[in-house]
Design a protein around this motif. Sequence first.
Motif, PDB file in Angstrom:
ATOM      1  N   LYS A 183       9.614   7.650  -0.241  1.00  0.00           N
ATOM      2  CA  LYS A 183       9.402   6.239   0.640  1.00  0.00           C
ATOM      3  C   LYS A 183       7.824   6.076   0.541  1.00  0.00           C
ATOM      4  O   LYS A 183       7.079   7.336   0.820  1.00  0.00           O
ATOM      5  CB  LYS A 183       9.824   6.660   1.988  1.00  0.00           C
ATOM      6  CG  LYS A 183       9.522   5.231   2.820  1.00  0.00           C
ATOM      7  CD  LYS A 183      10.058   5.802   4.185  1.00  0.00           C
ATOM      8  CE  LYS A 183       9.522   4.650   5.284  1.00  0.00           C
ATOM      9  NZ  LYS A 183       9.231   5.118   6.472  1.00  0.00           N
ATOM     10  N   ILE A 184       7.350   5.187   0.313  1.00  0.00           N
ATOM     11  CA  ILE A 184       5.892   4.598   0.119  1.00  0.00           C
ATOM     12  C   ILE A 184       5.487   3.721   1.310  1.00  0.00           C
ATOM     13  O   ILE A 184       6.294   2.848   1.643  1.00  0.00           O
ATOM     14  CB  ILE A 184       5.678   3.897  -1.102  1.00  0.00           C
ATOM     15  CG1 ILE A 184       5.831   4.748  -2.276  1.00  0.00           C
ATOM     16  CG2 ILE A 184       4.107   3.585  -0.930  1.00  0.00           C
ATOM     17  CD1 ILE A 184       5.319   4.350  -3.469  1.00  0.00           C
ATOM     18  N   ASP A 185       4.645   4.208   2.212  1.00  0.00           N
ATOM     19  CA  ASP A 185       4.206   3.661   3.560  1.00  0.00           C
ATOM     20  C   ASP A 185       2.937   2.779   3.035  1.00  0.00           C
ATOM     21  O   ASP A 185       2.216   3.374   2.222  1.00  0.00           O
ATOM     22  CB  ASP A 185       3.987   4.470   4.679  1.00  0.00           C
ATOM     23  CG  ASP A 185       5.139   5.163   5.017  1.00  0.00           C
ATOM     24  OD1 ASP A 185       6.228   4.628   5.260  1.00  0.00           O
ATOM     25  OD2 ASP A 185       5.007   6.353   5.413  1.00  0.00           O
ATOM     26  N   LEU A 186       2.971   1.847   3.616  1.00  0.00           N
ATOM     27  CA  LEU A 186       1.478   0.962   3.196  1.00  0.00           C
ATOM     28  C   LEU A 186       0.786   1.026   4.634  1.00  0.00           C
ATOM     29  O   LEU A 186       1.341   0.790   5.672  1.00  0.00           O
ATOM     30  CB  LEU A 186       1.995  -0.541   2.762  1.00  0.00           C
ATOM     31  CG  LEU A 186       1.004  -1.380   2.105  1.00  0.00           C
ATOM     32  CD1 LEU A 186      -0.026  -1.883   3.350  1.00  0.00           C
ATOM     33  CD2 LEU A 186       0.219  -0.519   1.171  1.00  0.00           C
ATOM     34  N   LEU A 187      -0.359   1.536   4.636  1.00  0.00           N
ATOM     35  CA  LEU A 187      -1.328   1.568   5.822  1.00  0.00           C
ATOM     36  C   LEU A 187      -2.420   0.577   5.891  1.00  0.00           C
ATOM     37  O   LEU A 187      -3.235   0.443   4.788  1.00  0.00           O
ATOM     38  CB  LEU A 187      -1.787   2.912   6.136  1.00  0.00           C
ATOM     39  CG  LEU A 187      -0.897   4.106   6.240  1.00  0.00           C
ATOM     40  CD1 LEU A 187      -0.071   4.635   4.869  1.00  0.00           C
ATOM     41  CD2 LEU A 187      -1.339   5.103   7.247  1.00  0.00           C
ATOM     42  N   LEU A 188      -2.732  -0.090   6.792  1.00  0.00           N
ATOM     43  CA  LEU A 188      -3.913  -0.827   6.987  1.00  0.00           C
ATOM     44  C   LEU A 188      -4.869  -0.011   8.256  1.00  0.00           C
ATOM     45  O   LEU A 188      -4.012  -0.034   9.304  1.00  0.00           O
ATOM     46  CB  LEU A 188      -3.624  -2.205   7.573  1.00  0.00           C
ATOM     47  CG  LEU A 188      -2.998  -3.198   6.230  1.00  0.00           C
ATOM     48  CD1 LEU A 188      -2.722  -4.597   6.811  1.00  0.00           C
ATOM     49  CD2 LEU A 188      -3.721  -3.003   5.215  1.00  0.00           C
ATOM     50  N   ASN A 189      -5.973   0.138   7.818  1.00  0.00           N
ATOM     51  CA  ASN A 189      -6.798   0.994   8.618  1.00  0.00           C
ATOM     52  C   ASN A 189      -6.119   2.263   9.239  1.00  0.00           C
ATOM     53  O   ASN A 189      -6.121   2.315  10.567  1.00  0.00           O
ATOM     54  CB  ASN A 189      -7.487  -0.037   9.630  1.00  0.00           C
ATOM     55  CG  ASN A 189      -8.805  -0.528   9.013  1.00  0.00           C
ATOM     56  OD1 ASN A 189      -9.075  -0.244   7.783  1.00  0.00           O
ATOM     57  ND2 ASN A 189      -9.446  -1.124   9.736  1.00  0.00           N
ATOM     58  N   ILE A 208     -11.862  -3.097   5.889  1.00  0.00           N
ATOM     59  CA  ILE A 208     -10.276  -2.827   5.969  1.00  0.00           C
ATOM     60  C   ILE A 208      -9.863  -1.916   4.864  1.00  0.00           C
ATOM     61  O   ILE A 208     -10.228  -2.230   3.598  1.00  0.00           O
ATOM     62  CB  ILE A 208      -9.499  -4.169   5.894  1.00  0.00           C
ATOM     63  CG1 ILE A 208     -10.042  -5.102   6.875  1.00  0.00           C
ATOM     64  CG2 ILE A 208      -8.057  -3.931   5.895  1.00  0.00           C
ATOM     65  CD1 ILE A 208      -9.142  -6.634   6.630  1.00  0.00           C
ATOM     66  N   ALA A 209      -9.395  -0.538   5.106  1.00  0.00           N
ATOM     67  CA  ALA A 209      -8.897   0.109   4.435  1.00  0.00           C
ATOM     68  C   ALA A 209      -7.344  -0.134   3.993  1.00  0.00           C
ATOM     69  O   ALA A 209      -6.635  -0.195   5.124  1.00  0.00           O
ATOM     70  CB  ALA A 209      -9.155   1.549   4.830  1.00  0.00           C
ATOM     71  N   ILE A 210      -7.034  -0.014   3.009  1.00  0.00           N
ATOM     72  CA  ILE A 210      -5.707  -0.333   2.447  1.00  0.00           C
ATOM     73  C   ILE A 210      -5.261   0.829   1.737  1.00  0.00           C
ATOM     74  O   ILE A 210      -5.665   1.227   0.679  1.00  0.00           O
ATOM     75  CB  ILE A 210      -5.595  -1.813   1.834  1.00  0.00           C
ATOM     76  CG1 ILE A 210      -5.907  -2.909   2.158  1.00  0.00           C
ATOM     77  CG2 ILE A 210      -3.863  -1.738   1.154  1.00  0.00           C
ATOM     78  CD1 ILE A 210      -6.094  -4.093   1.141  1.00  0.00           C
ATOM     79  N   GLN A 211      -4.197   1.534   2.395  1.00  0.00           N
ATOM     80  CA  GLN A 211      -3.947   2.753   1.618  1.00  0.00           C
ATOM     81  C   GLN A 211      -2.431   2.888   1.313  1.00  0.00           C
ATOM     82  O   GLN A 211      -1.480   2.166   2.085  1.00  0.00           O
ATOM     83  CB  GLN A 211      -4.085   3.916   2.627  1.00  0.00           C
ATOM     84  CG  GLN A 211      -5.546   4.126   2.634  1.00  0.00           C
ATOM     85  CD  GLN A 211      -5.889   5.116   3.749  1.00  0.00           C
ATOM     86  OE1 GLN A 211      -5.149   4.962   4.828  1.00  0.00           O
ATOM     87  NE2 GLN A 211      -6.525   6.194   3.469  1.00  0.00           N
ATOM     88  N   ALA A 212      -1.960   3.448   0.236  1.00  0.00           N
ATOM     89  CA  ALA A 212      -0.468   3.664  -0.049  1.00  0.00           C
ATOM     90  C   ALA A 212      -0.203   4.944   0.225  1.00  0.00           C
ATOM     91  O   ALA A 212      -0.973   5.769  -0.281  1.00  0.00           O
ATOM     92  CB  ALA A 212       0.214   3.228  -1.150  1.00  0.00           C
TER      93      ALA A 212
END
Length: 613
Positions: free
Chosen positions: A501-507, A545-549
């Motif tokens: 499962k890939i989560d997408l995170l914003l900050n 803004i940090a966008i991370q997977a």
Amino acid sequence: IPISNIRNFSIIAHVDHGKSTLADRLLEITGTLNLEPDRKQVLDRLQVERERGITVKAVTASLQYISKKNKQIYLLNLVDTPGHVDFSNEVIRSLTACQSVILLVDAKEGVQAQTFANFYLAFVNNLIIIPVLNKVDLKNANTQMVGKQLSNLFEIEEKDILKISAKLGTGIIELLERIVSIAPAPPSERNAPLKALLFDSWFEKYRGVIILLYIQDGEIKKGDIICSHHTGASYTVNNVGIVRPNEYETDVLKGGQIGYVTCNMQSVKEARIGDTFYHKGHFVEPFPGFKPLRPMVFSGIYPIESSQYVALRSAIDKLTLTDSAVTLATETSPALGHGWRLGFLGLLHLEVFNQRLDQEYGAQTIMTAPSVTYKVRIIGEKNIKKYRTDELEISNPVHLPDVKIIKEMLEPTITGTIIAPFSDPVCFLAEYLSKIVSLCAERRGEEKSVSFLDESRVIIQYILPLNEIVIDFHDKLKNISSGFASFDYENNGYVISDLVKIDLLLNGEVVEELCSIVHRSKARKFGHELCEKLTEIIPRKQFKIAIQAAIGTKIIARENIKPYRKDVTQNLYGGDATRRYKLLHRQAEGKRKMRMIGKVEIPRDAFIKLLKT
Ligand code: GTP
């Protein structure tokens, strides 16, 4: 009309080869319907069908024809079939009610992909095939070349091929005579107990569920009590009649006929396609091959404006009443509000549903990325007790349990069959076949077989994860093959797969709607692409803004959206440099604080943009 004068047939053709035009012409010439100029193509009655040029819901019509040769009256039942793989279930069931098919081919375009798939369906069902070339009025029609194709590919004798123009009406009488003379009458027994096949149904506001039946044996009339083989439920018949294509009430439907029946059925969900009906107390052997429709692809649907929720709900309710293949459950999303999770037979089915919502009910919706149903085996007695099972079915990635309790995951696979025709073998092997093979490999396919059907067709079979074909496999294949390759699939069961499962995170905050389940080998690429896309869509803010997977706690991709910098020094005219530094320092300090507390919200329209790409 005696059974010997009944003909049940259907028209199979590739998209745009003129099926609807021919159906209209048959209705017109048999005097079944006087077509007003603006009411063409009655058989393709839904707007989506007209726009996309595909037939979605089978529509049937009964025609009366007096043969020019023997002056006898014939009852011709035309069963309209949809032409796309998502609806192959509907094609099969429509063909069960037929004894013959018209194989309609455009005399300019020649044999195309869909013609194959449908030809084989008709062939394995032992139907009599009447080959017809259409559009012979076109200047660049090449009847000779296309005639050769038919004889090469399907072993059809050239002398048996009829040449017509559905548009101008030429050759239609010859076609009707051909149907009458070579198509077999249905193999029916009118004195036997009732045995009827349900092959279509729809819902109308005032009359409720209307079912279409092919009466194989016996007869059915008003007041009869009939039973469904599949559910065991019994119903009282309110009305029977034929479809021309508007319903026309009759006293009785007899063996060999096709007609409609209304009864006290509450919802189309009770009308199972392929189900057998018999008179209460007179059980008969059912038709073989009954397969309940099973949704394969799931997607969330939300109103664009939350104020449209109620209207959308009513539109969805109405539409699911007419489409028994769609499943429905409610769902809530923090960003999108209240909505639903719907299950579809395939991606085209999903698109058509969405388009019908828009066109027939004016409902503007957002759809989340389509997903398939995974199976998740879990460990730990406590967990198994909590979930009341050791194998969960997950069709929404958000509902995936904690990885710590997952023993293994399984995904659905299909056996895909690609039939690719070609004219130049050297060129085909060098380019086109290798492209098809690499497309399948890229989609984690496992080759089953590649073989030549004859000197101009190859059949390729692959086992593929369903997840890899739901989005754009068919489109890609069409691109590679300039529209010639046809694709069809059947379920091949679940296999254990290394899924994550890939989560997408914003900050640092997870955005639930953007979680996905993907194969581990594709996770990195998927994560990067998602992050990149988001950088284009999320508007800049005053803070970074940090966008991370991430997979669990491990970050696999990262992008930043730079803050826009307000020129805090613009009001300074020269003067002391330290004042300038002080202002900039204060700005930086402010931003640092903001970043820590800054929660990023993706604007709704950005979200919509993302889901649409
Ligand atoms: P689907 O419903 O998508 O399967 O398409 P269809 O096979 O029903 O095709 P349709 O009847 O909509 O015809 C496609 C186009 O071909 C239309 O623009 C028709 O006007 C045209 N057409 C159909 N028959 C003839 C013909 O005999 N001659 C010419 N010149 N054009 C035709």
